[in-house]
Design a protein around this motif. Structure first.
Motif, mmCIF file in Angstrom:
data_model
loop_
_atom_site.group_PDB
_atom_site.id
_atom_site.type_symbol
_atom_site.label_atom_id
_atom_site.label_comp_id
_atom_site.label_asym_id
_atom_site.label_seq_id
_atom_site.Cartn_x
_atom_site.Cartn_y
_atom_site.Cartn_z
ATOM 1 N N ALA A 28 33.671 39.786 43.120
ATOM 2 C CA ALA A 28 33.527 38.793 44.182
ATOM 3 C C ALA A 28 34.254 39.241 45.447
ATOM 4 C CB ALA A 28 34.057 37.430 43.715
ATOM 5 N N PHE A 29 35.450 39.791 45.294
ATOM 6 C CA PHE A 29 36.196 40.248 46.465
ATOM 7 C C PHE A 29 35.518 41.452 47.107
ATOM 8 C CE2 PHE A 29 39.799 42.527 48.513
ATOM 9 C CZ PHE A 29 40.001 41.607 49.529
ATOM 10 N N ASP A 116 42.740 35.634 50.242
ATOM 11 C CA ASP A 116 43.295 34.315 49.907
ATOM 12 C C ASP A 116 42.206 33.400 49.350
ATOM 13 O OD1 ASP A 116 45.706 35.251 50.917
ATOM 14 O OD2 ASP A 116 45.470 34.227 52.847
ATOM 15 N N GLU A 117 41.042 33.434 49.989
ATOM 16 C CA GLU A 117 39.902 32.620 49.552
ATOM 17 C C GLU A 117 39.479 33.014 48.134
ATOM 18 O OE1 GLU A 117 35.308 33.019 50.693
ATOM 19 O OE2 GLU A 117 36.556 32.370 52.386
ATOM 20 N N GLU A 121 39.430 30.660 44.909
ATOM 21 C CA GLU A 121 38.180 30.480 44.178
ATOM 22 C C GLU A 121 38.378 30.657 42.672
ATOM 23 O OE1 GLU A 121 33.953 32.889 43.852
ATOM 24 O OE2 GLU A 121 34.983 32.860 45.788
ATOM 25 N N PHE A 122 39.161 31.659 42.295
ATOM 26 C CA PHE A 122 39.310 31.964 40.877
ATOM 27 C C PHE A 122 40.542 31.342 40.228
ATOM 28 C CE2 PHE A 122 36.319 35.180 42.238
ATOM 29 C CZ PHE A 122 35.404 35.142 41.207
ATOM 30 N N PHE A 123 41.585 31.103 41.010
ATOM 31 C CA PHE A 123 42.839 30.641 40.418
ATOM 32 C C PHE A 123 43.340 29.330 41.013
ATOM 33 C CE2 PHE A 123 42.741 35.330 40.369
ATOM 34 C CZ PHE A 123 42.603 35.508 38.997
ATOM 35 N N GLY A 124 42.576 28.754 41.915
ATOM 36 C CA GLY A 124 42.981 27.523 42.584
ATOM 37 C C GLY A 124 43.095 26.327 41.649
#
Length: 153
Positions: A28-29, A116-117, A121-124
């Protein structure tokens, strides 16, 4: 019939789950930064160059745990994209300094927001203490195994 000892399932291994998560987070990144015309490796170098300012390529290699050849190739790519520039003092053309161009300095915060996004997205969904514990576990593994190479891919 030959009897084989029991074989563990893939899902029984922590490494399996680390790789599973890592692949999705990294993919994704990668898509996010490549939409801005750079690779993850180039992003890592851009970020380090922003922090260090004008720097010798050998110092970048040491800081990132990469070979000087790999750093040279990345610098060349960044220079070709007008994100970095090389200079050599007139007194010693063998010594080079690299630094970000204005375009490179402008791009780094954009890419940092993408990082950061991606994290959100994955760990929020993790509670603050869960995220802190996860980071601590992973950092402990890095320290215990004395890994120094910065992940760039």
């Amino acid at each position: 019939m030959v009897k084989h000892p029991p074989v563990s399932n893939l899902e029984d291994h922590v490494g399996y789950w680390l790789r599973f998560v890592s692949n999705h987070v990294s993919y994704a990144f990668t898509e996010k930064v490549e939409a801005h015309g750079v690779t993850v490796a180039e992003w890592v170098l851009l970020r380090e160059m922003l922090q260090l300012g004008p720097v010798n390529p050998s110092q970048l290699a040491a800081e990132l745990g990469m070979t000087r050849g790999a750093i040279s190739k990345l610098i060349e790519r960044l220079c070709s994209k007008s994100l970095a520039e090389r200079t050599s003092p007139a007194s010693d053309r063998r010594y080079q300094v690299v630094e970000l161009t204005a375009a490179g300095r402008k791009l780094v915060p954009v890419l940092a927001r993408l990082a950061d996004e991606n994290d959100r997205e994955f760990f929020g969904h993790l509670a603050v203490n869960q995220r802190r514990e996860l980071l601590a576990f992973l950092q402990d593994l890095v320290e215990r195994h004395k890994w120094i190479d910065v992940p760039v891919s």
